[in-house]
Design a protein around this motif. Structure first.
Motif, PDB file in Angstrom:
ATOM      1  N   ASP A  48      40.359  25.569  10.949  1.00  0.00           N
ATOM      2  CA  ASP A  48      40.301  26.950  10.495  1.00  0.00           C
ATOM      3  C   ASP A  48      39.339  27.669  11.431  1.00  0.00           C
ATOM      4  OD1 ASP A  48      40.025  29.402   9.284  1.00  0.00           O
ATOM      5  OD2 ASP A  48      39.279  28.621   7.382  1.00  0.00           O
ATOM      6  N   PRO A  49      39.872  28.490  12.354  1.00  0.00           N
ATOM      7  CA  PRO A  49      38.990  29.138  13.330  1.00  0.00           C
ATOM      8  C   PRO A  49      37.919  30.011  12.694  1.00  0.00           C
ATOM      9  CG  PRO A  49      41.256  29.929  13.543  1.00  0.00           C
ATOM     10  CD  PRO A  49      41.256  28.854  12.498  1.00  0.00           C
ATOM     11  N   ARG A  50      38.135  30.452  11.460  1.00  0.00           N
ATOM     12  CA  ARG A  50      37.142  31.260  10.758  1.00  0.00           C
ATOM     13  C   ARG A  50      36.199  30.388   9.953  1.00  0.00           C
ATOM     14  NH1 ARG A  50      41.117  33.905   7.152  1.00  0.00           N
ATOM     15  NH2 ARG A  50      41.896  31.830   7.479  1.00  0.00           N
ATOM     16  N   GLY A  51      36.512  29.096   9.850  1.00  0.00           N
ATOM     17  CA  GLY A  51      35.739  28.189   9.018  1.00  0.00           C
ATOM     18  C   GLY A  51      34.417  27.797   9.645  1.00  0.00           C
ATOM     19  N   ARG A  52      33.584  27.216   8.808  1.00  0.00           N
ATOM     20  CA  ARG A  52      32.286  26.726   9.257  1.00  0.00           C
ATOM     21  C   ARG A  52      32.386  25.236   9.547  1.00  0.00           C
ATOM     22  NH1 ARG A  52      28.542  28.298   4.531  1.00  0.00           N
ATOM     23  NH2 ARG A  52      30.282  27.372   3.463  1.00  0.00           N
TER      24      ARG A  52
END
Length: 78
Positions: A48-52
């Motif tokens: 998830d490119p937006r994930g941490r």
């Protein structure tokens, strides 16, 4: 504290989005030198490119199925 227990320069304290545990993350180290680079890469479906970043335990658990699938495709040595 031993040298291996000291976080590398640029390591930041982070909280895992899956389990909530805190861990040292080297995502922004220069040059990139984080503990996570020693683990197998996650499959694209897990990214998830937006994930941490995940903690060591959650990242290892997420990478385990991908590593197992890679080994299934290989022939065993006689």
């Amino acid at each position: 504290m031993t040298a291996s227990a000291v976080p590398a320069t640029g390591m930041k304290s982070a909280r895992c989005p899956r389990c909530g545990n805190s861990f040292d993350c080297g995502r922004n180290t220069e040059p990139f030198d984080c503990w996570c680079k020693s683990l197998p890469a996650l499959p694209a479906s897990e990214l998830d490119p937006r994930g941490r970043c995940l903690c060591p335990e959650c990242l290892a658990a997420a990478a385990a199925p991908a590593a197992g699938a890679a080994h299934k495709g290989r022939r065993a040595m006689p």
